[in-house]
Design a protein around this motif. Structure first.
Motif, mmCIF file in Angstrom:
data_model
loop_
_atom_site.group_PDB
_atom_site.id
_atom_site.type_symbol
_atom_site.label_atom_id
_atom_site.label_comp_id
_atom_site.label_asym_id
_atom_site.label_seq_id
_atom_site.Cartn_x
_atom_site.Cartn_y
_atom_site.Cartn_z
ATOM 1 N N LYS A 167 -2.012 5.786 -10.701
ATOM 2 C CA LYS A 167 -0.882 5.099 -11.322
ATOM 3 C C LYS A 167 -1.338 4.316 -12.559
ATOM 4 N N SER A 209 0.936 4.159 -3.259
ATOM 5 C CA SER A 209 0.626 5.573 -2.966
ATOM 6 C C SER A 209 1.864 6.460 -3.067
ATOM 7 N N ASP A 210 2.987 5.848 -3.385
ATOM 8 C CA ASP A 210 4.234 6.644 -3.413
ATOM 9 C C ASP A 210 4.219 7.610 -4.599
ATOM 10 N N PRO A 211 4.451 8.864 -4.333
ATOM 11 C CA PRO A 211 4.362 9.863 -5.433
ATOM 12 C C PRO A 211 5.471 9.714 -6.461
ATOM 13 N N ALA A 257 -6.301 0.010 -5.865
ATOM 14 C CA ALA A 257 -5.583 0.994 -5.039
ATOM 15 C C ALA A 257 -4.647 1.836 -5.900
ATOM 16 N N ALA A 258 -3.941 1.170 -6.790
ATOM 17 C CA ALA A 258 -3.006 1.896 -7.664
ATOM 18 C C ALA A 258 -3.757 2.899 -8.530
ATOM 19 N N ARG A 306 -6.575 4.268 -7.927
ATOM 20 C CA ARG A 306 -7.036 5.388 -7.070
ATOM 21 C C ARG A 306 -5.939 6.429 -6.893
ATOM 22 N N HIS A 307 -4.707 5.969 -6.891
ATOM 23 C CA HIS A 307 -3.603 6.930 -6.761
ATOM 24 C C HIS A 307 -3.094 7.416 -8.111
ATOM 25 N N ARG A 360 0.840 -1.204 0.000
ATOM 26 C CA ARG A 360 0.000 0.000 0.000
ATOM 27 C C ARG A 360 0.875 1.254 0.000
ATOM 28 N N GLU A 361 2.021 1.105 0.618
ATOM 29 C CA GLU A 361 2.967 2.225 0.568
ATOM 30 C C GLU A 361 3.449 2.454 -0.861
#
Lengths: 377, 377, 377, 377
Positions: A97, A69-71, A91-92, A94-95, A65-66
């Motif tokens: 990616k 979400s890593d920019p 999740a990816a 959503r961020h 998860r880190e």
């Protein structure tokens, strides 16, 4: 030149192949973007750290998860077990990616559909790791068919058979469990040959399938006397009909003694035929009805620099192409597509199509009748 | 030593093969009976006379009814077109003759059943010309399976593909017409692979089939501008389930470009596998799971004198076996069985079983569902 | 129609093949003459009588001298051990018989020369049983080369390897003894590949050879503890130069583990290449440089009715040709040649040429230098 | 962990392969040293700079002399044309660099000998790029032979045939010129198969060779009407004798139509045999005389993780190995050897041995007699 920073989750069998491909791709191909192996996530910080050093990633984490979400990450590359694909991809996405996921895209078509829709909505690019279609030999087959060199396709025979579970005393592992793997041979291997059928011939629109779990119980683990149920199929086969009128058969097995990499296809056209087996991944057999009748025969084409994507690996024909070279072509497509903002292929939509066909085969088996792929929704 | 007098009807493609087999069988094998090529019937007295001289028959007739009633004939050998098999066989049986008929035994299972019953009632022996199972290589495959060398059979893939009608402008001939041929590829070629499946694996008890006429119209004859309907299938494939639990796929096509003699099978067992293609009729590939793991691989067995039926042809292994040699083994079985009053195999009962499976595949296609072979009656 | 009455001497391995060919030839081919299996000679009257009945000869004798002088015999067919070829042929020629002799024609070129001269003087026809060149696939290779389809031949690789003496404890038999066999692998097997080289490429004019007896002693007979010397070579190989400028290599072995019928050749031309192995005797691989560069590859031609001599066996391509079918073509040539008074091929002259080349290879080995075939005289 | 800084000279065909191998090796293998692609030299500063960026080298130079004397370089990797190998290697050695040179090591054995001696004196490590012996399949063959699984080797057949100069109108390039290439097919291709023979069977101690320039003149460059002499051989073949008593044949050609990567070998032992062709570089055929007689046959081993060096590329057997993967194994050997101060293999001594054998073949051809390798000095 745009930089493309990769965050990879998982470093097992296929994760290593991705890492190798990342390492060689920039030397093999003149990529449009600068590829950076930025971060690796694995099941613990210690393992992630160790594997990152082995595989050449700059950073690591024990928490995927880190990573998502890593920019400083542009692409999330999912090499984790099947049952995690969906959560990780969602999740990816959503961020924001881009997502490069291994096959099967999800445990079922409905999940795959959610992933397609989420990616589309988020405007991120997606790629599914159907690497066998990236084999230059497959691209050559595609080119020959697309050129009409074998006429209209009238029949497709495809199989992806292996023998990794042929030993009856081999313990049940995650492959054998619905929750972790979803389907059995169909999901693990069948996905590849269904993808190949779609790639070479076009959309499958109805199927009639038969599934069988041959070895119904296995030891829970090596040496154990406790036997557990095998929850998914060891072998499956299906009659298929393509939208363009072609017919065919698709088979898959994980208990096919002696087949180590038995992805194979025979495409029959109105004016010729093609035959291929992945165990001889650098050759394609081609029959042309237009050859003089007394000199006809299947010819063995050795993949070479006059064919798609090979010249970057070697200037000499027939010098051979390996498993990781397919992934390297796939990585080339990934980086070039992202750097130049072009569509990737096969994307999640294609992954969903494959999932839908697999689900249709299962439903057909359960209902003992033909199923149209559209029934899956 | 008993004399066995043959009366053969028809002298085309397969009739010539029979005649060649009759000629060489007594030299190749120490037969239990004295084989006499007594009489040949063909479509006219002139043609019958000419062909009898060419093929070495003592007498000839332009009327097959004369042959079947001739008291100096022991065996009626039917090499006429499919649609005549039944009438000829029934007449021969009525005259108390043993009958050796080409495949397919009849145009459908109901006709075949009548033939079985008539022969049984009359107490005559019957044999159907499924010559590919007489290939020593097929007998070797059977022996390996029967010995349990590959364990329990879990999967059968079989195909009999050829390309004799792949050219779209090739005129419709008797093959394309229901009245003369009955089924298309299924009857002409599929019968062989179904027979092989039964021989190697055991009884098929349910099927799910798909048939297709790809080239739906053809010129009525060479150079004609009149097009006629093709009345039966160009290609067919079926999922099959065997009584012993094995599963599989059977395919057949008469438009499979490049396949000249594409009878092929792969038999997968729990401890090994076999692979064969008739285009390399003298070799069998065998995989044994019991070989040491790091030295496993399909081995290519060249048929030789340590295997069934080969030594009579040649004392040296791998020296090759030809198409007519299969028929010669078949003729050996015929003469020995009749001379020693032993059962022949495959008899009309077996021919009926094959017809029943073919009819089940057709019915399954028509009903779009699985059909048990027993439904055919 | 002229009658051709055969008197055959010997009924072992190759004698049986001759008998089978005699049996099927008149049915397979429309022969110009009426073939009669008139008489068989063997080592004793009893054995000759028994074998004559088995193989279908009308009469028999325990004394070959009786056979060669019998006025009712037209052709003497010599299937006896090598060391008897000369005496039998000379006697037959003295009685004005045509002679059909197995290879090697004689134990050495000088003997072969005497036989050529005697036959020429007597005006009888001769034929040597180099049956592999009668394989329709070899005739197809010849046709392709003769047509210039692969351009000018620049290289020939040929081997005839078998493994019949690879077991070191296999007793010495007549093959291992100079007096009975003459040469070892060279005479028994090498003669075939030298003949094939001459047939496909043309006259060999110089050679450089190397011979080796690998297993120098063998038990005198099964179970014996007495060891005897092996007197001739187990393996031999030679560099060769053809009169037309082509170069090449010829190999032969009788201890080549796993090679059951390892007669194989690769002919390289300026515009293409051919590749063949007798273990797959019904297929020929053909490469044509004129194919479009990106679609080049060795094509596998399955022997069929559009190729030489095959149609008589079967109307369907790729249905297979067997060992005895080659002999049947040879017998066709024999009968047609004699009935129509045409030259036979390969005749004793050709047999002598082969012997001369074999002797040149031996001399070259003994002298450790290149030898021109003309040195043999 | 020791750092190994590579300076590579040349970036053509084989230079690219080295660069790809450098890129993937650290990910594929757990190397003992840290590999740095430090510097690239090419024919001009501009080209060197461009290629360095493409292939991932940190610095570049248009002068190879600068590279070999650069203190920040540990290994000089020579991918330049054959005629430059010696001068470059000698210069590198003088500067105390380890040297990794492509084959053929030098234009002749005498030059190679000087290089061996210089390297030994300087105490630097050397490696020659005989990459085909680094194929895991070759290592498997070596292991099988070394284990005695096929008994004592009695025969070796080896060829390295390609067709890159088979077109007669293809212009003469550096390959055709003695000054730049030295030998023709023998140096370019034959070196590989001689090396393989030495690796698998052991030292060759005498040879008898034949060389031929088939296409004696070629256009000086594309489209030119000026024809120049071809100065070295198009094809060569040799009889060879090994120190351990085995015999054999070695062939090579650069005009062998259809052979794209025709490195092939057959090793016959007293108890079995091996057969390999580089066009199917991931499979090895193995015959074991100890298999039960009726189940003997060449088995096809697909290279996999139970065999040498493969597991690092892929955990699944039969998934395929490519041309650059061989170089990657070679680079692994290079880095591990230097980092751990262990001997490299095949070193200059081995390269010299190969050169000596090639020179002996040439001398043998010139003298028309057998030559012992020791005669070359």
């Amino acid at each position: 030149m745009k930089t493309v920073r990769i965050g990879m989750i998982g470093s097992g069998y296929i994760g290593r192949a991705h890492a190798i491909a990342y390492s060689q791709a920039p030397t093999v191909f003149p990529l449009n973007g600068a590829l950076v192996k930025a971060m690796l996530a694995d099941v613990s910080p210690e393992r992630a750290d160790e594997r990152a050093r082995e595989l050449g990633f700059l950073r690591s984490t024990g928490d995927w998860r880190e990573l998502v979400s890593d920019p400083e990450i542009d692409v999330v590359d999912i090499c984790a077990p099947n049952f995690l694909h969906k959560a990780m991809a969602m999740a990816a996405i959503r961020h924001g990616k881009h997502v490069y996921a291994e096959k099967p895209l999800a445990l079922n078509a409905a999940d795959a559909r959610e992933m397609v829709d989420a990616a589309r909505l988020a405007g991120v690019k997606t790629l599914v790791g159907f690497n066998y279609m990236k084999n230059p030999t497959a691209s050559l087959a595609k080119e020959i068919i697309a050129n009409g060199e074998i006429g209209d396709v009238v029949h497709f025979y495809g199989a992806h058979n292996e023998d990794y579970l042929c030993e009856p005393f081999k313990p049940a592992d995650w492959h054998c469990c619905k929750e972790t793997a979803g389907l059995g041979a169909l999901g693990d291997l069948g996905a590849h040959i269904v993808n190949m059928a779609q790639y070479l011939v076009g959309d499958i629109d109805s199927v009639c399938g038969d599934l069988q779990t041959v070895i119904t119980q296995r030891p829970s683990h090596a040496g154990s006397t406790r036997w557990v149920q095998v929850e998914n199929e060891d072998q499956a086969h299906a009659l298929v009909r393509f939208a363009n009128g072609a017919r065919g058969v698709i088979e898959t097995s994980r208990i096919a003694c002696g087949r180590k990499m038995g992805l194979t296809y025979v495409v029959t056209g109105s004016k010729g035929a093609l035959s291929f087996t992945q165990e001889r991944m650098a050759e394609l057999k081609l029959f042309l009805q237009d050859d003089p009748a007394h000199r006809q025969g299947f010819r063995t084409l050795l993949i070479g620099p006059l064919h798609p994507d090979y010249a970057a690996f070697c200037s000499g024909a027939g010098h051979g192409i390996g498993f990781n070279d397919q992934k390297t072509v796939e990585v080339r497509d990934l980086i070039d597509g992202i750097a130049a903002d072009l569509p990737l292929w096969p994307d999640f939509e294609e992954g969903w199509k494959v999932s839908r066909i697999l689900d249709a085969i299962v439903l057909s088996h359960q209902m003992s009748r033909w199923v149209t792929v559209d029934e899956i929704g």
